[in-house]
Design an enzyme around this catalytic site. Sequence first.
Site, PDB file in Angstrom:
ATOM      1  CG  HIS A  39      -3.606   4.323   0.516  1.00 51.41           C
ATOM      2  ND1 HIS A  39      -3.368   3.442  -0.517  1.00 51.41           N
ATOM      3  CD2 HIS A  39      -4.703   3.860   1.168  1.00 51.41           C
ATOM      4  CE1 HIS A  39      -4.300   2.497  -0.506  1.00 51.41           C
ATOM      5  NE2 HIS A  39      -5.114   2.721   0.509  1.00 51.41           N
ATOM      6  CE  LYS A  58      -3.535   0.462   2.664  1.00 43.64           C
ATOM      7  NZ  LYS A  58      -4.406   0.511   3.852  1.00 43.64           N
TER       8      LYS A  58
END
Length: 215
Positions: free
Chosen positions: A104, A102
Site C-alpha cells: 500500500h 509494502k
Amino acid sequence: MGYRKEFIDFMMSAGVLTFGDFTTKSGRKTPYFINTGNYKTGEQISILGDYYARCIQDSGEQFDALFGPAYKGIPLVAAAASSLYRSHGRDVRYCFNRKEKKDHGEGGGIVGYQPQSGDTLAIVEDVVTAGTAVRETLALLKQIGQIRVSALFVSVDRMEKGTGELSALDELRESLGIRVYPIITVRDIIAAMPAGDDRAAKMEAYLAQYGAKAL
C-alpha cells in the site's frame, strides 16, 4: 592508534564490547563479544555515525548512495550519512531495505533513495560474521537493475575464518570484488590492552584457533 583507541573505549563504555565466556551463533567459544544492539541513546548513535563517517572519508571511496541492510544497518546508514554532512560537508544519498515489501502507499522494498541501473553503492553494516546480509543485499539490488556494490564499511573485523580459511570479509573481497573498510580490527582491540592483560592472551588463543589466513 588515534581514533581507533577512542572507538574501542566508546564501544566498551556503551556495553557493546564485552569480555567473558560467550558462544557465537556458529558454536565457537569466544572470550569477547560485540553486540551493536546495545547502542541505545541519541548521543551514542550520533557518535557512532561520526566514526563511520570518518572511516568512509578516510577510504576515499566514491559512490552514488549508501545502503543499510535491515535491520541493524538502518540506523547505521542514517547516522553515517548525517555525520558526513554535518562534519565533512558531504551530502550523500542513503537508502535501506524493508524485510517485507509494502503493498500500500508508495509500496516497494527500498526506503530513501531509489537506486537506478548504473549506480554504485556502498554498504554500511555492523559486524560481518558470514557475509549473509551482504549477499542478500546484492541479490536484492540485482532485482532492481545493474547496480554495483563497490565497498563495505563495518565497525569491527573479527578476522575469523568464514566458510574456508579466509575471513568472511576477505571472502567478500575475493569472491565479490568488494573493498572492505573496518573502523577497527580485533588486532586493534588486543593492541589497546595493557601489557600482560589476561583478556589479550585469551583473544590471541582464540585467534590461534579460529583466526583466518591473510589474503
